[in-house]
Scaffold this motif. Structure first.
Motif, PDB file in Angstrom:
ATOM      1  N   ALA A   1      -9.882   1.131 -71.640  1.00 19.33           N
ATOM      2  CA  ALA A   1      -8.769   1.448 -72.528  1.00 19.33           C
ATOM      3  C   ALA A   1      -7.427   1.098 -71.904  1.00 19.33           C
ATOM      4  CB  ALA A   1      -8.798   2.937 -72.890  1.00 19.33           C
ATOM      5  N   GLU A   2      -7.311   1.288 -70.576  1.00 24.34           N
ATOM      6  CA  GLU A   2      -6.007   1.159 -69.933  1.00 24.34           C
ATOM      7  C   GLU A   2      -5.907   0.004 -68.948  1.00 24.34           C
ATOM      8  OE1 GLU A   2      -5.242   4.927 -68.127  1.00 24.34           O
ATOM      9  OE2 GLU A   2      -5.585   6.063 -69.983  1.00 24.34           O
ATOM     10  N   GLY A   3      -7.034  -0.562 -68.532  1.00 24.00           N
ATOM     11  CA  GLY A   3      -6.996  -1.641 -67.557  1.00 24.00           C
ATOM     12  C   GLY A   3      -6.879  -1.133 -66.126  1.00 24.00           C
ATOM     13  N   PRO A   4      -6.665  -2.028 -65.184  1.00 19.03           N
ATOM     14  CA  PRO A   4      -6.694  -1.649 -63.766  1.00 19.03           C
ATOM     15  C   PRO A   4      -5.428  -0.995 -63.245  1.00 19.03           C
ATOM     16  CG  PRO A   4      -6.287  -3.997 -63.980  1.00 19.03           C
ATOM     17  CD  PRO A   4      -6.532  -3.485 -65.370  1.00 19.03           C
ATOM     18  N   GLY A   5      -4.357  -1.012 -63.977  1.00 24.99           N
ATOM     19  CA  GLY A   5      -3.117  -0.435 -63.496  1.00 24.99           C
ATOM     20  C   GLY A   5      -2.302  -1.432 -62.682  1.00 24.99           C
ATOM     21  N   GLN A   6      -1.085  -1.053 -62.364  1.00 23.96           N
ATOM     22  CA  GLN A   6      -0.188  -1.953 -61.654  1.00 23.96           C
ATOM     23  C   GLN A   6      -0.534  -2.028 -60.167  1.00 23.96           C
ATOM     24  OE1 GLN A   6       3.794  -0.598 -62.465  1.00 23.96           O
ATOM     25  NE2 GLN A   6       3.825  -1.469 -64.531  1.00 23.96           N
ATOM     26  N   ALA A   7      -0.282  -3.202 -59.596  1.00 19.90           N
ATOM     27  CA  ALA A   7      -0.440  -3.432 -58.153  1.00 19.90           C
ATOM     28  C   ALA A   7      -1.844  -3.134 -57.656  1.00 19.90           C
ATOM     29  CB  ALA A   7       0.585  -2.613 -57.366  1.00 19.90           C
ATOM     30  N   TRP A   8      -2.837  -3.276 -58.530  1.00 17.57           N
ATOM     31  CA  TRP A   8      -4.205  -2.994 -58.095  1.00 17.57           C
ATOM     32  C   TRP A   8      -4.679  -3.966 -57.027  1.00 17.57           C
ATOM     33  CZ3 TRP A   8      -7.688  -6.894 -58.564  1.00 17.57           C
ATOM     34  CH2 TRP A   8      -7.417  -7.907 -59.496  1.00 17.57           C
ATOM     35  N   GLN A   9      -4.102  -5.200 -57.006  1.00 20.77           N
ATOM     36  CA  GLN A   9      -4.554  -6.216 -56.046  1.00 20.77           C
ATOM     37  C   GLN A   9      -4.344  -5.795 -54.599  1.00 20.77           C
ATOM     38  OE1 GLN A   9      -2.428  -6.749 -58.582  1.00 20.77           O
ATOM     39  NE2 GLN A   9      -2.850  -8.693 -59.651  1.00 20.77           N
ATOM     40  N   GLU A  10      -3.459  -4.833 -54.356  1.00 19.52           N
ATOM     41  CA  GLU A  10      -3.201  -4.392 -52.985  1.00 19.52           C
ATOM     42  C   GLU A  10      -4.330  -3.542 -52.425  1.00 19.52           C
ATOM     43  OE1 GLU A  10      -0.715  -5.437 -51.093  1.00 19.52           O
ATOM     44  OE2 GLU A  10      -0.200  -6.725 -52.802  1.00 19.52           O
ATOM     45  N   HIS A  11      -5.154  -2.983 -53.305  1.00 18.72           N
ATOM     46  CA  HIS A  11      -6.159  -2.019 -52.839  1.00 18.72           C
ATOM     47  C   HIS A  11      -7.587  -2.343 -53.276  1.00 18.72           C
ATOM     48  CE1 HIS A  11      -2.920   0.650 -51.522  1.00 18.72           C
ATOM     49  NE2 HIS A  11      -2.321   0.365 -52.667  1.00 18.72           N
ATOM     50  N   PHE A  12      -7.752  -3.298 -54.179  1.00 20.91           N
ATOM     51  CA  PHE A  12      -9.074  -3.581 -54.725  1.00 20.91           C
ATOM     52  C   PHE A  12      -9.331  -5.083 -54.740  1.00 20.91           C
ATOM     53  CE2 PHE A  12      -7.537   0.345 -56.567  1.00 20.91           C
ATOM     54  CZ  PHE A  12      -8.618   1.213 -56.432  1.00 20.91           C
ATOM     55  N   VAL A  13     -10.594  -5.466 -54.546  1.00 21.77           N
ATOM     56  CA  VAL A  13     -10.938  -6.881 -54.509  1.00 21.77           C
ATOM     57  C   VAL A  13     -10.998  -7.484 -55.912  1.00 21.77           C
ATOM     58  CG1 VAL A  13     -13.463  -6.626 -54.616  1.00 21.77           C
ATOM     59  CG2 VAL A  13     -12.446  -8.524 -53.319  1.00 21.77           C
ATOM     60  N   SER A  14     -11.156  -6.656 -56.934  1.00 21.11           N
ATOM     61  CA  SER A  14     -11.185  -7.129 -58.321  1.00 21.11           C
ATOM     62  C   SER A  14     -10.652  -6.039 -59.227  1.00 21.11           C
ATOM     63  CB  SER A  14     -12.610  -7.499 -58.748  1.00 21.11           C
ATOM     64  OG  SER A  14     -13.401  -6.325 -58.901  1.00 21.11           O
TER      65      SER A  14
END
Length: 378
Positions: free
Chosen positions: A231-244
């Motif tokens: 519903a909301e997606g991964p959120g902002q700046a997710w690339q800093e903490h997650f590989v995908s």
């Protein structure tokens, strides 16, 4: 993946080779030797070329041109060590099912190559109710039948794969629908097996506390987490903490995505090493790397990362030269490297959850040159 060659004529072999393209001798993969073996027929049995004492039978799935793995001639088993884990396969009398199943088996054997090289435990379902098994299913709608759609996923050791994932057009449609930059059959297998090995290596292990500190608390409601993600997606700046992006959905998915990524790294580095690749660009020293080690048994993650970052920068540059999107559209930040370090430690059976993971992460980051973020797709 290593490279192989015919023991009779030295013709290079791919991992899937069942017959030498040059001398036309039969060939097959021996998982004990970790080699594609050239075969000769004698006295009704298959023998290793030049080693008549080593005798084999073909996996039963060779009859469908779906497997090139070998079984010792004196083994009571009918299927090879990889196909033995199949619980359900589609109706192979339907040609399109057979075509897709062959593609699925090709990806699955590449998965098993890595798992066996890493000496990971692979319990059979027939021996353990939570042992590893695969169901390869046709969606009821495709077969003009009623019933829920087949979802690729994992449930206590049982991995279900919708064979539509072997259809390039359908997989591309789903890749676009779900916003995934990287969706492959092999990637599916590596992700789902990550869920299986979370149960095997983390669930009842002292490292569970370290897992929760690094990935989050897996006791969070899984269904609610997935609904929130879609519903909301991964959120902002997710690339800093997650590989995908999908890794942000829940700690279990974060672990499975990180596990799959670790297998991507190890397998690709072994291929590069087998070809003797070296990176010596006319730039700063941080882009230089030599692939001269076995990544399956590297004692620390730092050795893998220091080779991986220059290699992926080179791969992306080559793809761009051909007008193709980046082959590796990911970034490895310190947080992601920390998660990869946890996976590395679990695979290598380091169970000191109180200090090993944190210590390894600190050593990895400290030992790296300035991290290189591979170019990302727009």
């Amino acid at each position: 993946m290593k490279i192989f060659q015919c023991q009779a004529c030295e013709q290079p072999f791919h991992f899937e080779t069942a017959r030498c393209a040059s001398c036309e001798r039969r060939a097959g993969y021996d998982p004990d030797l970790e080699e594609v073996v050239t075969l000769t027929a004698a006295d009704g049995t298959l023998r290793a070329f030049g080693e008549p004492g080593r005798r084999y039978r073909l996996c039963a799935n060779a009859a469908h041109a779906a497997c090139n793995w070998l079984i010792p001639a004196d083994s009571p088993e009918v299927y090879c060590v990889a196909c033995r884990h199949n619980r359900t396969v589609p109706d192979l009398s339907i040609p399109w099912n057979l075509t897709r199943w062959r593609a699925i088996e090709t990806a699955k054997r590449r998965l098993f190559y890595s798992l066996l090289r890493m000496r990971l435990p692979l319990a059979l379902r027939r021996d353990d109710p939570e042992g590893l098994a695969f169901d390869f299913l046709v969606d009821p709608a495709e077969a003009q039948m009623s019933g829920p759609a087949v979802l690729t996923g994992h449930d206590n050791g049982l991995i279900t794969v919708n064979i539509a994932e072997a259809d390039d057009v359908e997989r591309e449609r789903r890749r676009t629908l779900f916003g995934e930059p990287y969706r492959t059959l092999l990637g599916h297998f590596r992700h789902e097996i990550g869920h299986y090995f979370w149960n095997v290596l983390v669930r009842h292990d002292p490292s569970l506390a370290a897992f929760r500190a690094i990935f989050g608390d897996e006791r969070a409601d899984y269904g609610a987490a997935l609904r929130r993600y879609y519903a909301e997606g991964p959120g902002q700046a997710w690339q800093e903490h997650f590989v995908s992006a999908y890794a942000t959905a829940h700690p279990w998915e974060d672990f499975a995505e990180t596990w799959a990524h670790y297998l991507h790294i190890v397998d690709t580095l072994e291929t590069a090493s087998s070809f003797g690749l070296r990176m010596q660009p006319k730039l700063r020293p941080g882009l230089a790397a030599t692939m001269d080690f076995d990544p399956h048994h590297a004692p620390d993650l730092g050795r893998l990362i220091e080779a991986w970052l220059p290699l992926t920068f080179a791969m992306n540059s080559l793809n761009r030269s051909m007008g193709q999107p980046d082959l590796y559209p990911f970034r490895l930040t310190p947080a992601v490297i920390g998660k990869l370090s946890f996976v590395h430690d679990r695979i290598h059976a380091r169970t000191d959850a109180s200090g090993t993971v944190a210590g390894t992460l600190k050593a990895v980051i400290a030992g790296l040159r300035t991290p290189i973020a591979p170019p990302r797709s727009a």
